[in-house]
Structures are given as C-alpha cells and as structure tokens.
Design a protein around this motif. Structure first.
Motif, PDB file in Angstrom:
ATOM      1  N   ALA A 159       0.840  -1.084  -0.095  1.00  0.00           N
ATOM      2  CA  ALA A 159       0.176   0.034   0.051  1.00  0.00           C
ATOM      3  C   ALA A 159       0.903   1.332  -0.043  1.00  0.00           C
ATOM      4  O   ALA A 159       2.024   1.173  -0.017  1.00  0.00           O
ATOM      5  CB  ALA A 159      -0.978  -0.067   1.134  1.00  0.00           C
ATOM      6  N   LEU A 160       0.352   2.294  -0.021  1.00  0.00           N
ATOM      7  CA  LEU A 160       1.134   3.657  -0.204  1.00  0.00           C
ATOM      8  C   LEU A 160       2.040   3.731   1.091  1.00  0.00           C
ATOM      9  O   LEU A 160       3.089   4.209   0.960  1.00  0.00           O
ATOM     10  CB  LEU A 160       0.057   4.816  -0.434  1.00  0.00           C
ATOM     11  CG  LEU A 160      -0.338   5.033  -1.638  1.00  0.00           C
ATOM     12  CD1 LEU A 160      -1.252   6.162  -1.698  1.00  0.00           C
ATOM     13  CD2 LEU A 160       0.699   5.138  -2.808  1.00  0.00           C
ATOM     14  N   HIS A 161       1.356   3.569   2.144  1.00  0.00           N
ATOM     15  CA  HIS A 161       2.058   3.768   3.540  1.00  0.00           C
ATOM     16  C   HIS A 161       3.221   2.699   3.474  1.00  0.00           C
ATOM     17  O   HIS A 161       4.306   2.956   4.198  1.00  0.00           O
ATOM     18  CB  HIS A 161       1.311   3.572   4.725  1.00  0.00           C
ATOM     19  CG  HIS A 161       0.478   2.235   4.868  1.00  0.00           C
ATOM     20  ND1 HIS A 161      -0.945   2.128   4.262  1.00  0.00           N
ATOM     21  CD2 HIS A 161       0.644   1.076   5.551  1.00  0.00           C
ATOM     22  CE1 HIS A 161      -1.344   0.786   4.503  1.00  0.00           C
ATOM     23  NE2 HIS A 161      -0.460   0.353   5.422  1.00  0.00           N
ATOM     24  N   ASP A 162       3.222   1.612   3.060  1.00  0.00           N
ATOM     25  CA  ASP A 162       4.374   0.519   3.043  1.00  0.00           C
ATOM     26  C   ASP A 162       5.190   0.889   2.153  1.00  0.00           C
ATOM     27  O   ASP A 162       6.496   1.056   2.525  1.00  0.00           O
ATOM     28  CB  ASP A 162       3.775  -0.810   2.588  1.00  0.00           C
ATOM     29  CG  ASP A 162       2.833  -1.571   3.632  1.00  0.00           C
ATOM     30  OD1 ASP A 162       3.151  -1.423   4.781  1.00  0.00           O
ATOM     31  OD2 ASP A 162       1.757  -2.183   3.215  1.00  0.00           O
ATOM     32  N   ARG A 163       4.914   1.591   1.006  1.00  0.00           N
ATOM     33  CA  ARG A 163       5.998   2.203  -0.107  1.00  0.00           C
ATOM     34  C   ARG A 163       6.776   3.150   0.798  1.00  0.00           C
ATOM     35  O   ARG A 163       7.916   3.047   0.240  1.00  0.00           O
ATOM     36  CB  ARG A 163       5.427   2.467  -1.103  1.00  0.00           C
ATOM     37  CG  ARG A 163       4.815   1.220  -1.909  1.00  0.00           C
ATOM     38  CD  ARG A 163       4.166   1.827  -3.292  1.00  0.00           C
ATOM     39  NE  ARG A 163       3.374   0.736  -3.871  1.00  0.00           N
ATOM     40  CZ  ARG A 163       2.414   0.949  -4.901  1.00  0.00           C
ATOM     41  NH1 ARG A 163       2.420   2.108  -5.381  1.00  0.00           N
ATOM     42  NH2 ARG A 163       1.728  -0.138  -5.406  1.00  0.00           N
ATOM     43  N   TYR A 164       6.000   4.133   1.248  1.00  0.00           N
ATOM     44  CA  TYR A 164       6.637   5.273   1.847  1.00  0.00           C
ATOM     45  C   TYR A 164       7.721   5.009   2.998  1.00  0.00           C
ATOM     46  O   TYR A 164       8.804   5.527   3.119  1.00  0.00           O
ATOM     47  CB  TYR A 164       5.585   6.188   2.273  1.00  0.00           C
ATOM     48  CG  TYR A 164       6.338   7.519   2.951  1.00  0.00           C
ATOM     49  CD1 TYR A 164       7.014   8.401   2.092  1.00  0.00           C
ATOM     50  CD2 TYR A 164       6.156   7.697   4.206  1.00  0.00           C
ATOM     51  CE1 TYR A 164       7.412   9.444   2.721  1.00  0.00           C
ATOM     52  CE2 TYR A 164       6.686   8.689   4.870  1.00  0.00           C
ATOM     53  CZ  TYR A 164       7.379   9.871   4.209  1.00  0.00           C
ATOM     54  OH  TYR A 164       7.819  10.937   4.703  1.00  0.00           O
ATOM     55  N   CYS A 165       7.194   3.993   3.852  1.00  0.00           N
ATOM     56  CA  CYS A 165       7.937   3.612   4.962  1.00  0.00           C
ATOM     57  C   CYS A 165       8.943   2.456   4.870  1.00  0.00           C
ATOM     58  O   CYS A 165       9.766   2.066   5.685  1.00  0.00           O
ATOM     59  CB  CYS A 165       7.120   3.484   6.027  1.00  0.00           C
ATOM     60  SG  CYS A 165       6.282   4.901   6.593  1.00  0.00           S
ATOM     61  N   GLY A 166       8.863   1.779   3.685  1.00  0.00           N
ATOM     62  CA  GLY A 166       9.798   0.640   3.580  1.00  0.00           C
ATOM     63  C   GLY A 166       9.386  -0.583   4.169  1.00  0.00           C
ATOM     64  O   GLY A 166      10.107  -1.227   4.893  1.00  0.00           O
ATOM     65  N   THR A 167       7.957  -0.982   4.274  1.00  0.00           N
ATOM     66  CA  THR A 167       7.796  -2.076   5.192  1.00  0.00           C
ATOM     67  C   THR A 167       7.016  -3.130   4.236  1.00  0.00           C
ATOM     68  O   THR A 167       6.443  -2.517   2.912  1.00  0.00           O
ATOM     69  CB  THR A 167       6.893  -1.600   6.310  1.00  0.00           C
ATOM     70  OG1 THR A 167       5.557  -0.716   5.701  1.00  0.00           O
ATOM     71  CG2 THR A 167       7.351  -0.869   7.011  1.00  0.00           C
ATOM     72  N   PHE A 168       6.803  -4.239   4.644  1.00  0.00           N
ATOM     73  CA  PHE A 168       6.020  -5.235   3.883  1.00  0.00           C
ATOM     74  C   PHE A 168       5.117  -6.263   4.587  1.00  0.00           C
ATOM     75  O   PHE A 168       5.879  -6.421   5.663  1.00  0.00           O
ATOM     76  CB  PHE A 168       7.176  -6.075   2.933  1.00  0.00           C
ATOM     77  CG  PHE A 168       6.482  -6.872   1.955  1.00  0.00           C
ATOM     78  CD1 PHE A 168       5.974  -6.656   1.011  1.00  0.00           C
ATOM     79  CD2 PHE A 168       6.900  -8.244   2.147  1.00  0.00           C
ATOM     80  CE1 PHE A 168       5.677  -7.593  -0.063  1.00  0.00           C
ATOM     81  CE2 PHE A 168       6.396  -9.298   1.535  1.00  0.00           C
ATOM     82  CZ  PHE A 168       5.777  -9.067   0.376  1.00  0.00           C
ATOM     83  N   ILE A 169       3.821  -6.849   4.412  1.00  0.00           N
ATOM     84  CA  ILE A 169       3.322  -7.717   5.102  1.00  0.00           C
ATOM     85  C   ILE A 169       3.347  -8.917   4.608  1.00  0.00           C
ATOM     86  O   ILE A 169       3.129  -9.324   3.301  1.00  0.00           O
ATOM     87  CB  ILE A 169       1.778  -7.127   5.204  1.00  0.00           C
ATOM     88  CG1 ILE A 169       1.792  -5.697   5.759  1.00  0.00           C
ATOM     89  CG2 ILE A 169       0.899  -8.071   6.100  1.00  0.00           C
ATOM     90  CD1 ILE A 169       1.879  -5.572   7.092  1.00  0.00           C
ATOM     91  N   VAL A 170       4.027  -9.786   5.634  1.00  0.00           N
ATOM     92  CA  VAL A 170       4.018 -11.203   5.004  1.00  0.00           C
ATOM     93  C   VAL A 170       3.061 -12.279   5.861  1.00  0.00           C
ATOM     94  O   VAL A 170       2.684 -11.725   6.996  1.00  0.00           O
ATOM     95  CB  VAL A 170       5.409 -11.776   5.307  1.00  0.00           C
ATOM     96  CG1 VAL A 170       6.401 -10.771   4.230  1.00  0.00           C
ATOM     97  CG2 VAL A 170       5.952 -11.565   6.631  1.00  0.00           C
TER      98      VAL A 170
END
Length: 185
Positions: free
Chosen positions: A149-160
């Motif tokens: 999502a946009l917040h993941d792209r901006y903060c460099g995170t990923f949900i697994v």
C-alpha cells in the motif's frame, strides 16, 4: 576473491483479504474503546480523537515493535510486518521511527473513518471520509509484485504471512463449513 550474493529468503505475500481483516480487527478494538469515552453528542469529539490516536499508536506501534512485528489483528490472522530495503525483504521488523511513520499515515485514515462512523446519521456525506484510507490501502491491489500500500511504500515495510498466531481466518472458515454441513443435514 569474488563477492557472491546470497539468494533472498522467500517470504509468502499476505493476501489482501487477510490484511483487511487484520486492520479491521485493530480498528474495531481501538474505535470501540475510544467511542465509549466520547460523549453522546454528534460532531467531532476531541477526547475521543485523542484516545483513538493514543490507543492506535500503542496497539500498532509499541505492540508491534515488542511482539515480532504483529499487532493484535495481525496476530489473529497470522501476519507480520517486515522491513524492505531496495526492493528486498530484510527479514527483520522495521525500526521504531518507520513504524511510527507507517502507523501515522494509516492511523490518520482510520481516524477519518472513525469520525465518519460517528457522524454518518447526522451527515451522510461523512462517508467521503473513508476515501483516503480506501485510496491508501487500495494501491496494494494494483501492486501485483509486492502488494504494498502507499504507507508501506513510503515507509519501506512489507506484510508477510507468518506461522505464529491464532489463525482466526482458518477458524472462521471451518466454523462456516461446519454450519453449512449442519444446514444440509
């Protein structure tokens, strides 16, 4: 001597439905507690907003940071947040600053949804406050490779997907299947 790059460890991508249910469970818990503390008046309740923000940050930042990348909702649906660096999953939970940035962005959208739910009877156009969260999270649908999502792209995170948790989605599926079998009899 040559430097050989090690292959990246494979992390299973989290399904969008499970991510949404985990977010919904976290939101529901925070919203219920904050709405109990708000007054019965229609409009924006500042105490309710303050309680929502504090509970959101505690549940989605401090709990995640101290619980191997899982909030209550992510634990219930076997999900985990990890750090991404240069398009590669690092296999560790993000640092505290990244989590705060990530949850501030998504928390603002959740807060707007909370305000919309509180004011929907008096002002039906309050439903438009859902749009920022829908746009932010909806971008994960268009990202076929990483599902960020946009917040993941901006903060460099990923949900697994993770192995550790309550597996609420699997338990609900079993319950529904048992109910279907009982109805057929």
């Amino acid at each position: 001597m040559t430097i050989e790059r090690l292959p990246q460890k494979h992390y299973p991508k989290a399904e969008i439905g499970r991510r949404g249910m985990a977010l919904g469970l976290d939101f529901l818990g925070v919203w219920l507690v904050s709405s109990l503390l708000g007054g019965g008046d229609i409009g924006i309740q500042f105490v309710q907003i303050l309680v929502f923000i504090i509970l959101w940050l505690v549940l989605r930042v401090l709990v995640v940071y101290n619980n191997q990348g899982q909030s209550l909702g992510r634990w219930a649906f076997d999900l985990k947040v990890l750090e991404v660096e240069d398009g590669e999953i690092m296999g560790r939970i993000p640092d505290l600053l990244s989590l705060v940035k990530r949850e501030t962005i998504i928390g603002l959208g959740a807060l707007l949804v909370s305000i919309a739910l509180s004011n929907i009877r008096a002002n039906p156009t309050a439903i438009l406050l859902v749009l920022p969260l829908a746009i932010d999270c909806g971008t994960a649908l268009s990202d076929a490779q990483m599902r960020q999502a946009l917040h993941d792209r901006y903060c460099g995170t990923f949900i697994v997907s993770s192995r550790r948790g309550y597996s609420l989605d699997i338990k609900i599926k079993r319950l529904v299947e048992n109910m279907r079998q009982n109805v057929r009899r």
